[in-house]
Design an enzyme around this catalytic site. Structure first.
Site, short mmCIF file in Angstrom:
data_model
loop_
_atom_site.label_atom_id
_atom_site.label_comp_id
_atom_site.label_asym_id
_atom_site.label_seq_id
_atom_site.Cartn_x
_atom_site.Cartn_y
_atom_site.Cartn_z
N LYS A 282 1.00 -1.10 -0.03
CA LYS A 282 0.12 -0.12 0.04
C LYS A 282 0.90 1.26 0.15
O LYS A 282 0.32 2.55 -0.45
CB LYS A 282 -0.91 -0.28 1.49
CG LYS A 282 -1.95 -1.07 1.41
CD LYS A 282 -2.94 -0.95 0.17
CE LYS A 282 -3.94 0.21 0.42
NZ LYS A 282 -4.89 -0.09 -0.67
N ALA A 283 1.94 1.07 0.65
CA ALA A 283 2.86 2.15 0.72
C ALA A 283 4.41 1.94 0.82
O ALA A 283 4.67 0.75 1.60
CB ALA A 283 2.42 3.15 1.73
N ARG A 284 5.04 2.81 0.39
CA ARG A 284 6.58 2.76 0.68
C ARG A 284 7.22 3.86 1.36
O ARG A 284 7.00 5.05 0.65
CB ARG A 284 7.30 2.51 -0.50
CG ARG A 284 7.45 1.16 -1.38
CD ARG A 284 8.17 1.09 -2.47
NE ARG A 284 7.77 0.10 -3.35
CZ ARG A 284 8.14 -1.33 -3.41
NH1 ARG A 284 8.80 -1.48 -2.20
NH2 ARG A 284 7.71 -2.23 -4.13
N GLY A 285 7.67 3.50 2.83
CA GLY A 285 8.10 4.89 3.30
C GLY A 285 9.68 4.82 3.44
O GLY A 285 10.31 4.07 2.54
N PHE B 188 11.40 3.77 5.70
CA PHE B 188 11.68 2.48 6.33
C PHE B 188 10.90 1.71 6.02
O PHE B 188 9.86 1.76 6.54
CB PHE B 188 12.00 2.64 7.76
CG PHE B 188 13.02 3.69 8.17
CD1 PHE B 188 14.38 3.66 7.92
CD2 PHE B 188 12.64 4.78 8.92
CE1 PHE B 188 14.99 4.88 8.28
CE2 PHE B 188 13.43 5.79 9.27
CZ PHE B 188 14.72 5.57 9.04
N GLY B 189 10.98 0.59 5.14
CA GLY B 189 10.01 -0.42 4.94
C GLY B 189 8.86 -0.17 4.08
O GLY B 189 8.56 1.13 3.77
N VAL C 273 4.96 -0.91 3.51
CA VAL C 273 3.53 -1.28 4.16
C VAL C 273 2.68 -2.21 3.36
O VAL C 273 2.18 -1.71 2.22
CB VAL C 273 2.78 0.09 4.79
CG1 VAL C 273 1.51 -0.33 5.42
CG2 VAL C 273 3.55 0.77 5.64
N LYS D 8 4.11 -3.67 8.39
CA LYS D 8 5.19 -2.75 7.59
C LYS D 8 6.75 -3.86 7.66
O LYS D 8 6.90 -4.33 8.82
CB LYS D 8 5.39 -1.52 8.70
CG LYS D 8 6.73 -0.84 7.94
CD LYS D 8 6.52 0.61 8.21
CE LYS D 8 6.87 0.99 9.59
NZ LYS D 8 7.10 2.61 9.72
N ASP E 179 9.27 13.03 12.30
CA ASP E 179 9.06 12.91 10.95
C ASP E 179 7.40 13.27 10.70
O ASP E 179 6.73 12.59 9.96
CB ASP E 179 9.59 11.62 10.51
CG ASP E 179 9.58 11.66 9.13
OD1 ASP E 179 9.82 12.64 8.55
OD2 ASP E 179 9.67 10.34 8.37
#
Ligand code: ADE
Length: 314
Positions: free
Chosen positions: A23-26, A28-29, A31, A44, A148
């Site tokens: 669903k998402a890339r942050g 760190f890691g 999701v 995550k 953040d």
């Protein structure tokens, strides 16, 4: 008590997680949307290099009194190893609407929706920042700075209540512990307060909390920029300072705009002509003040917004 015979089955609530889609890339890691038996969860997945962020984030979630409506609900932290690699997982509640950033890209908001999101988001940040004293360690909550804070780290529940996520860079302030061993210039460039960009922060608790409040001002501006309840037109979604520095600014680009030119995102005239929005515009300007000490606290933002929404049924 009767001794358990070796054949007595031990009933254990084992998880059975199926990763469905990313669903998402942050920072760190990544999701994942995942299922745990019948329930949807978010996972995550972090690599061995991201282990520090996994450790920090679970330490924050496991602090007492962190189970709060406006903080992402934590389920578990797990280490998964096979013969090739080790992955570090953080399992949390899943929210279909995703982040505030994703939502604003595709949707505008009414004043009623905006004030509900702003109120619940500031309630989550106020809870994170708050130190709750107690002699009993189970009821003591230290102040925590997020470090953040941005619209992609605020998630929206189905009723459009906000919850704060992504604590991989967060700092805990325990009275007996110094925080002098940390370095200040972390976070996402476009959301960095002028004092971080200048490399001029002192390492006190309040200075870290004020840095979060600057970023909170930018997120409130993002919300306002997509509000349709005033007489003016609503532009396509843009990140804070996207007009000024584009999508992938260098640190120098952001320093030039925020510190040297002291620019801030544009507040449109039509926003000030709406009675509710105009009060919020004043709060936003206080939050992104160059002088960190002039910024209002999360608790104060929450009180101002909830006072404004008292008359609004949502
Ligand atoms: N994106 C990041 N975290 C998420 C979550 N918990 N649920 C849905 N989308 C997300």
């Amino acid at each position: 008590t009767r001794p358990q015979s070796p054949s007595t089955p031990v009933i254990e609530k084992t998880r059975s997680i199926n990763l469905i889609e990313i669903k998402a890339r942050g920072k760190f890691g990544a999701v994942w949307k995942a299922s745990d038996r019948n329930e949807l969860v978010a996972v995550k997945v972090m690599t061995a290099q991201e282990k520090q962020s996994w450790s920090t984030e679970q330490e924050i979630y496991k602090l007492s009194l962190m189970d709060h409506e406006n903080i992402l609900h934590f389920i578990a932290a797990e280490k998964h190893s096979d013969s090739i690699r080790t992955e570090f997982w953080l399992i949390t509640a899943f929210h279909q609407l995703g982040s505030l950033h994703d939502f604003l890209k595709h949707n505008t908001v009414s004043w009623e929706q905006l004030s509900h999101i702003a109120c619940t988001m500031s309630r989550g940040l106020a809870h994170l920042h708050e130190e709750i004293p107690s002699d009993n360690i189970d009821y003591y909550k230290p102040a925590v700075a997020h470090r953040d804070f941005k619209s992609s780290n605020v998630l929206l529940k189905d009723d459009l209540s906000a919850c704060i996520a992504d604590f991989g860079l967060a700092l805990i302030f325990k009275p007996s512990r110094s925080c002098g061993d940390t370095h200040g210039q972390v976070g996402t460039r476009r959301y960095m307060a002028p004092e971080i960009l200048e490399g001029a922060i002192n390492f006190s608790r309040d200075s870290f909390l004020r840095i979060d409040m600057y970023a909170c001002g930018l997120v409130l501006w993002e919300l306002l920029s997509r509000c349709s309840s005033h007489q003016g037109s609503v532009s396509d979604y843009k990140l804070p300072f996207e007009k000024e520095v584009g999508q992938h600014p260098t640190l120098e680009d952001v320093q030039e705009v925020v510190v040297h030119k002291k620019m801030r995102p544009v507040i449109e005239k039509s926003w000030r002509e709406h009675s509710g929005l105009s009060v919020l515009c004043n709060t936003i300007e206080e939050l992104w003040d160059h002088d960190a000490e002039a910024r209002v606290s999360a608790c104060c933002v929450m009180e101002r917004i909830s006072f404004q929404c008292q008359s609004i049924p949502f």
